[in-house]
Enzyme design. Structure first.
Site, short mmCIF file in Angstrom:
data_model
loop_
_atom_site.label_atom_id
_atom_site.label_comp_id
_atom_site.label_asym_id
_atom_site.label_seq_id
_atom_site.Cartn_x
_atom_site.Cartn_y
_atom_site.Cartn_z
N THR A 1 -21.25 -33.47 -1.01
CA THR A 1 -20.81 -32.22 -1.63
C THR A 1 -21.56 -31.98 -2.93
O THR A 1 -21.94 -32.95 -3.61
CB THR A 1 -19.28 -32.22 -1.93
N LYS B 1 -14.27 -30.77 -6.38
CA LYS B 1 -13.76 -31.39 -5.14
C LYS B 1 -13.95 -32.90 -5.20
O LYS B 1 -13.06 -33.66 -4.84
CB LYS B 1 -14.59 -30.90 -3.94
N GLU C 1 -25.03 -24.57 6.31
CA GLU C 1 -23.70 -23.96 6.30
C GLU C 1 -23.74 -22.71 7.16
O GLU C 1 -24.49 -21.78 6.90
CB GLU C 1 -23.31 -23.61 4.85
N ASP D 1 -14.56 -28.98 4.10
CA ASP D 1 -14.60 -27.54 3.91
C ASP D 1 -13.19 -27.02 3.76
O ASP D 1 -12.28 -27.49 4.43
CB ASP D 1 -15.30 -26.85 5.08
N PHE E 1 -9.90 -25.38 -9.74
CA PHE E 1 -11.07 -24.52 -9.56
C PHE E 1 -10.75 -23.43 -8.54
O PHE E 1 -9.65 -23.39 -7.98
CB PHE E 1 -12.28 -25.35 -9.11
N GLY E 2 -11.72 -22.58 -8.30
CA GLY E 2 -11.62 -21.56 -7.26
C GLY E 2 -10.36 -20.71 -7.35
O GLY E 2 -10.07 -20.11 -8.40
N ASP F 1 -7.28 -21.65 -7.37
CA ASP F 1 -6.11 -22.36 -7.91
C ASP F 1 -5.25 -21.49 -8.86
O ASP F 1 -4.03 -21.58 -8.81
CB ASP F 1 -6.53 -23.65 -8.64
N HIS G 1 -3.75 -29.32 0.43
CA HIS G 1 -4.49 -29.35 1.69
C HIS G 1 -5.48 -30.53 1.69
O HIS G 1 -5.54 -31.31 2.62
CB HIS G 1 -5.24 -28.02 1.86
N ARG G 2 -6.23 -30.68 0.58
CA ARG G 2 -7.24 -31.73 0.49
C ARG G 2 -6.57 -33.11 0.46
O ARG G 2 -7.03 -34.04 1.12
CB ARG G 2 -8.08 -31.51 -0.79
#
Ligand code: IMP
Length: 194
Positions: free
Chosen positions: A12, A17, A43, A72, A150-151, A153, A179-180
């Site tokens: 990654t 992440k 990708e 992902d 991040f993202g 969140d 989820h992760r």
């Protein structure tokens, strides 16, 4: 007697992440060294995050000297956006961002959303690919809140902690319900047994 640990790559370029996974990894006694590798993968735009992860790992697996995985994820606003941005999450984050998503929603009380993550592991000893998935359900916050993570969140409120967005949680708190974190537990379980 100390066993020699094997390396396992997390492929990654996303340090946020990697930090989340690294934090989870530190809590485990497991016979692997986790190493971040920012390898160039292919990708594709696919219909599921699992297919994106599968394609990515397949694009590098022949060059790998040890077991390795990619992960992902996607953010799905189920109500009222019928799952958008989903597999387009990365593009949407780069273009309209969190503010753009909030502008598409009128009734936040009734909103529903989830994150999903798919880990694709190339397990070198068996020359095979295995998948581990996780999901967390919640709703969309009417304001961006918090500065962790991040993202998406800052706009996601998980059902388990309905007073906070993911970005208001510590990494440990987020990992415990995310989820992760869930996909990761399945991966760890597999690595312990194999
Ligand atoms: P990808 O898995 O890196 O392709 O992620 C797709 C998009 O979802 C990116 O814009 C990420 O920032 C976002 N994303 C992935 N995982 C998370 C997360 O745990 N929280 C918030 N946003 C995320």
């Amino acid at each position: 007697m100390n066993e020699v640990k094997e390396d396992i790559f997390f492929i990654t370029g996303n340090s946020s992440k990697y930090n989340e996974i690294q934090q989870l990894f530190k809590q485990e006694t497991i016979n692997y060294n986790l190493i971040q590798k920012d390898l160039k993968t292919i990708e594709i735009q696919a219909e599921s995050i699992k297919s994106v992860a599968e394609f990515k790992i397949n694009s590098v697996k022949d060059k790998l000297i040890c077991s390795a995985f990619v992960e992902d994820a996607g953010f799905f606003v189920d109500n009222p956006l019928n799952g958008f941005p989903g597999v387009y999450s990365s593009y949407v984050m780069k273009t309209i961002g969190n503010k753009g998503i909030l502008n598409l929603i009128e009734n936040f009380e009734d909103s529903r959303a989830h994150f999903s993550a798919a880990i694709a592991l190339y397990f070198k000893p068996l020359h095979k690919i295995f998948f581990f998935e996780g999901t967390v359900e919640g709703k969309v916050s009417n304001l961006q809140k918090g500065n962790h993570g991040f993202g998406f969140d800052p706009i996601f409120i998980p059902d388990e902690i309905p007073t906070k967005t993911f970005a208001e949680l510590t990494t440990t708190q987020k990992n415990s319900i995310s989820h992760r974190g869930k996909a990761w537990l399945k991966l760890i379980d597999f690595l312990r047994k194999n």
